[in-house]
Design an enzyme around this catalytic site. Structure first.
Site, PDB file in Angstrom:
ATOM      1  N   ARG A 120       1.736  -7.216  -8.590  1.00  0.00           N
ATOM      2  CA  ARG A 120       3.144  -6.906  -8.281  1.00  0.00           C
ATOM      3  C   ARG A 120       3.889  -6.621  -9.576  1.00  0.00           C
ATOM      4  O   ARG A 120       4.754  -7.390  -9.998  1.00  0.00           O
ATOM      5  CB  ARG A 120       3.740  -8.020  -7.467  1.00  0.00           C
ATOM      6  CG  ARG A 120       3.072  -8.020  -6.104  1.00  0.00           C
ATOM      7  CD  ARG A 120       3.820  -8.688  -5.055  1.00  0.00           C
ATOM      8  NE  ARG A 120       3.709  -7.907  -3.824  1.00  0.00           N
ATOM      9  CZ  ARG A 120       4.032  -8.375  -2.637  1.00  0.00           C
ATOM     10  NH1 ARG A 120       4.513  -9.564  -2.514  1.00  0.00           N
ATOM     11  NH2 ARG A 120       3.903  -7.613  -1.580  1.00  0.00           N
ATOM     12  N   GLN A 125       4.381  -0.424  -7.988  1.00  0.00           N
ATOM     13  CA  GLN A 125       5.245  -0.453  -6.800  1.00  0.00           C
ATOM     14  C   GLN A 125       5.012   0.730  -5.864  1.00  0.00           C
ATOM     15  O   GLN A 125       5.031   0.576  -4.648  1.00  0.00           O
ATOM     16  CB  GLN A 125       6.719  -0.503  -7.212  1.00  0.00           C
ATOM     17  CG  GLN A 125       7.185  -1.943  -7.406  1.00  0.00           C
ATOM     18  CD  GLN A 125       8.641  -2.051  -7.799  1.00  0.00           C
ATOM     19  OE1 GLN A 125       9.301  -1.058  -8.079  1.00  0.00           O
ATOM     20  NE2 GLN A 125       9.138  -3.259  -7.834  1.00  0.00           N
ATOM     21  N   ASP A 128       2.107   0.033  -3.562  1.00  0.00           N
ATOM     22  CA  ASP A 128       2.083  -1.282  -2.934  1.00  0.00           C
ATOM     23  C   ASP A 128       2.045  -1.176  -1.408  1.00  0.00           C
ATOM     24  O   ASP A 128       3.071  -1.154  -0.730  1.00  0.00           O
ATOM     25  CB  ASP A 128       3.307  -2.084  -3.398  1.00  0.00           C
ATOM     26  CG  ASP A 128       3.234  -3.539  -3.012  1.00  0.00           C
ATOM     27  OD1 ASP A 128       2.464  -3.869  -2.091  1.00  0.00           O
ATOM     28  OD2 ASP A 128       3.948  -4.345  -3.615  1.00  0.00           O
ATOM     29  N   SER A 131       3.747  -4.004   0.651  1.00  0.00           N
ATOM     30  CA  SER A 131       5.199  -3.848   0.795  1.00  0.00           C
ATOM     31  C   SER A 131       5.540  -2.755   1.800  1.00  0.00           C
ATOM     32  O   SER A 131       6.393  -2.948   2.668  1.00  0.00           O
ATOM     33  CB  SER A 131       5.848  -3.511  -0.546  1.00  0.00           C
ATOM     34  OG  SER A 131       5.812  -4.622  -1.375  1.00  0.00           O
ATOM     35  N   TYR A 231       4.551 -14.524  -4.918  1.00  0.00           N
ATOM     36  CA  TYR A 231       4.055 -15.102  -3.665  1.00  0.00           C
ATOM     37  C   TYR A 231       4.356 -16.600  -3.596  1.00  0.00           C
ATOM     38  O   TYR A 231       4.419 -17.277  -4.629  1.00  0.00           O
ATOM     39  CB  TYR A 231       2.542 -14.910  -3.561  1.00  0.00           C
ATOM     40  CG  TYR A 231       2.118 -13.481  -3.379  1.00  0.00           C
ATOM     41  CD1 TYR A 231       2.367 -12.815  -2.182  1.00  0.00           C
ATOM     42  CD2 TYR A 231       1.448 -12.785  -4.391  1.00  0.00           C
ATOM     43  CE1 TYR A 231       1.971 -11.508  -1.999  1.00  0.00           C
ATOM     44  CE2 TYR A 231       1.049 -11.481  -4.218  1.00  0.00           C
ATOM     45  CZ  TYR A 231       1.308 -10.839  -3.016  1.00  0.00           C
ATOM     46  OH  TYR A 231       0.916  -9.546  -2.832  1.00  0.00           O
TER      47      TYR A 231
HETATM   48  P1  NAD Z   1       4.459 -12.656   1.867  1.00  0.00           P
HETATM   49  O1  NAD Z   1       4.216 -11.652   2.955  1.00  0.00           O
HETATM   50  O2  NAD Z   1       3.280 -13.182   1.120  1.00  0.00           O
HETATM   51  O3  NAD Z   1       5.233 -13.910   2.506  1.00  0.00           O
HETATM   52  C1  NAD Z   1       6.395 -13.726   3.281  1.00  0.00           C
HETATM   53  C2  NAD Z   1       7.429 -14.752   2.898  1.00  0.00           C
HETATM   54  O4  NAD Z   1       7.060 -16.037   3.436  1.00  0.00           O
HETATM   55  C3  NAD Z   1       7.620 -14.968   1.407  1.00  0.00           C
HETATM   56  O5  NAD Z   1       8.955 -14.690   1.060  1.00  0.00           O
HETATM   57  C4  NAD Z   1       7.263 -16.441   1.201  1.00  0.00           C
HETATM   58  O6  NAD Z   1       8.029 -17.059   0.178  1.00  0.00           O
HETATM   59  C5  NAD Z   1       7.582 -17.011   2.567  1.00  0.00           C
HETATM   60  N1  NAD Z   1       7.011 -18.336   2.852  1.00  0.00           N
HETATM   61  C6  NAD Z   1       5.777 -18.817   2.581  1.00  0.00           C
HETATM   62  N2  NAD Z   1       5.657 -20.087   2.988  1.00  0.00           N
HETATM   63  C7  NAD Z   1       6.850 -20.436   3.559  1.00  0.00           C
HETATM   64  C8  NAD Z   1       7.349 -21.603   4.170  1.00  0.00           C
HETATM   65  N3  NAD Z   1       6.619 -22.705   4.318  1.00  0.00           N
HETATM   66  N4  NAD Z   1       8.623 -21.578   4.632  1.00  0.00           N
HETATM   67  C9  NAD Z   1       9.396 -20.502   4.518  1.00  0.00           C
HETATM   68  N5  NAD Z   1       8.974 -19.351   3.949  1.00  0.00           N
HETATM   69  C10 NAD Z   1       7.718 -19.317   3.471  1.00  0.00           C
HETATM   70  O7  NAD Z   1       5.540 -12.119   0.826  1.00  0.00           O
HETATM   71  P2  NAD Z   1       5.900 -10.602   0.467  1.00  0.00           P
HETATM   72  O8  NAD Z   1       6.735 -10.024   1.529  1.00  0.00           O
HETATM   73  O9  NAD Z   1       4.641  -9.903   0.133  1.00  0.00           O
HETATM   74  O10 NAD Z   1       6.826 -10.702  -0.821  1.00  0.00           O
HETATM   75  C11 NAD Z   1       6.937 -11.798  -1.663  1.00  0.00           C
HETATM   76  C12 NAD Z   1       7.891 -11.435  -2.815  1.00  0.00           C
HETATM   77  O11 NAD Z   1       7.325 -10.488  -3.694  1.00  0.00           O
HETATM   78  C13 NAD Z   1       9.206 -10.863  -2.367  1.00  0.00           C
HETATM   79  O12 NAD Z   1      10.233 -11.523  -3.046  1.00  0.00           O
HETATM   80  C14 NAD Z   1       9.156  -9.441  -2.793  1.00  0.00           C
HETATM   81  O13 NAD Z   1      10.402  -8.901  -3.073  1.00  0.00           O
HETATM   82  C15 NAD Z   1       8.282  -9.526  -4.005  1.00  0.00           C
HETATM   83  N6  NAD Z   1       7.649  -8.245  -4.301  1.00  0.00           N
HETATM   84  C16 NAD Z   1       7.654  -7.768  -5.589  1.00  0.00           C
HETATM   85  C17 NAD Z   1       7.064  -6.555  -5.891  1.00  0.00           C
HETATM   86  C18 NAD Z   1       7.095  -5.989  -7.283  1.00  0.00           C
HETATM   87  O14 NAD Z   1       7.774  -6.519  -8.118  1.00  0.00           O
HETATM   88  N7  NAD Z   1       6.351  -4.972  -7.559  1.00  0.00           N
HETATM   89  C19 NAD Z   1       6.418  -5.827  -4.899  1.00  0.00           C
HETATM   90  C20 NAD Z   1       6.411  -6.329  -3.602  1.00  0.00           C
HETATM   91  C21 NAD Z   1       7.026  -7.557  -3.324  1.00  0.00           C
END
Ligand code: NAD
Length: 374
Positions: A120, A125, A128, A131, A231
């Protein structure tokens, strides 16, 4: 190099790893012929004629799998594996957490790139796929909930009286959760949301939703909650119990609950107990996006709508496949951007940059062996 795009054969999979748009770009140099399996894009509304017009040959499954570079959405099935050529590049959602699937993939002798493991970082991006597809899942979850819910989403003032806005709770505010908030907001719902990671609070509030706070009892809990690499990590049982109580209380007044909580490589955390479902209002709708990883909601079943005393728990898997055209369009662009690290679409130059951190992170098998993950 021949580039092959097979038709996806897993049950319910409607997406395709290339579109006429990306095929046209890959065909631009004229150096790398493309073979798209007949009807590979039909379920995503991309007919063979459009692939042909973009510069691909329409061929058989054997031709597409036998290519030098094979572009897939999902990892190959046992029936498809023998069709892969030793030394070929295989790019897709190969499910690297499944050791048996990885071993079988490695045995074919391909160089496999699992897009789940894209780092990430800013440069990745545009590649990804998690995403781009989670964004679609978040949108579709709200659409499905709105369809099943037997009331309006927005507040309405009519001559026949006032209709209250739906109260929506979103648990897990990563990419899917943020899109679910934005979509429900556009429909006029009143939204609350919660996540384990504290950094999400500002994002939730900037989208006009209310943050449901689950306090940390100590610095250790706070540290774990920050997660790693964007994550989440599994939280201690004490925090999970505190969260369950707070969410239980909120759920009593919620009309639509959407859960998206995931922890990479692990079963989804259980956030909603059976007694919480039982405490919800009749007519409430729950959409559990984590159902394929075991589900966030007790009682959710894959590809079913379970009715618990009038509360409907929707456990549809693979929501992006229900938005097949746009899901494929975005996925195909992600794949094109990833492949462009090795193959310059304009000049046709081809060389896999083995030292590139994106290439290193995603390479899961090579020369007949699984690449160890550090
Ligand atoms: P994910 O699909 O792995 O998980 C979904 C969400 O579930 C996450 O926000 C996680 O914190 C939450 N979660 C896990 N356990 C939990 C619990 N017990 N209770 C409540 N919530 C819980 O996550 P994702 O959608 O792939 O994204 C995670 C982060 O990464 C986001 O903040 C996103 O913006 C970021 N991201 C960054 C980049 C980048 O910088 N290139 C790219 C994609 C995503």
């Amino acid at each position: 190099m021949i580039i092959g795009i097979p038709r996806e054969t897993r049950a319910g999979e409607t997406r395709v790893a290339a579109t006429p748009e990306t095929v046209k770009k890959l065909a631009a140099s004229g150096k790398h012929p493309l073979v798209v399996e007949a009807s590979a894009g039909t379920m995503a509304s991309f007919p063979d004629s459009e692939f042909a017009a973009a510069g691909a040959k329409i061929g058989s499954a054997a031709e597409a799998f036998g290519a030098d570079i094979v572009l897939k959405v999902r990892g190959p099935t046992a029936a498809e594996l023998p069709g892969l050529k030793r030394g070929a590049l295989l790019i897709g959602l190969l499910n690297p957490f499944d050791a048996a699937a990885m071993a079988a993939c490695a045995a074919t002798g391909v160089s496999g790139f699992a897009l789940e493991w894209l780092p990430r970082i800013t440069r990745a991006q545009s590649m990804d796929v998690l995403s781009s597809q989670a964004n679609i899942a978040g949108y579709k979850a709200v659409m499905i909930a709105a369809d099943i819910y037997t009331r309006f989403m927005p507040m309405l003032m009519t001559a026949a009286g006032t209709v209250k806005a739906a109260r929506v709770l979103i648990l897990g505010v990563g990419v899917a959760g943020l899109q679910a908030i934005a979509t429900a907001k556009r429909l006029g719902a009143v939204i609350e949301a919660s996540d384990v990671r504290p950094s999400v609070k500002d994002q939730v509030e900037s989208l006009g939703a209310k943050w449901v706070d689950v306090p940390y009892a100590n610095d250790e809990e706070r540290k774990i909650a920050e997660g790693v690499g964007g994550y989440a990590r599994p939280m201690p049982p004490e925090w999970m119990a505190r969260q369950a109580e707070i969410i239980h209380e909120r759920c009593k007044s919620v009309d639509i609950l959407i859960t998206t909580a995931l922890i990479p490589g692990r079963p989804a955390p259980k956030l909603i107990r059976a007694d919480t479902v039982a405490a919800m209002k009749p007519g409430a709708v729950i959409v559990d996006l984590a159902v394929e990883q075991g589900g966030n909601v007790e009682g959710a079943e894959l590809d079913q709508i379970v009715n618990k005393a009038g509360v409907k728990i929707v456990g549809f898997g693979n929501l992006p496949a229900r938005v097949a055209t746009d899901a494929s369009a975005l996925y195909a662009r992600n794949v094109l951007n990833f492949l462009s690290l090795s193959l310059n679409p304009k000049s046709g130059e081809f060389a896999v940059p083995k030292d590139d951190e994106i290439v290193k992170a995603t390479l899961v098998c090579e020369n007949g062996a699984v690449v160890p993950r550090n």
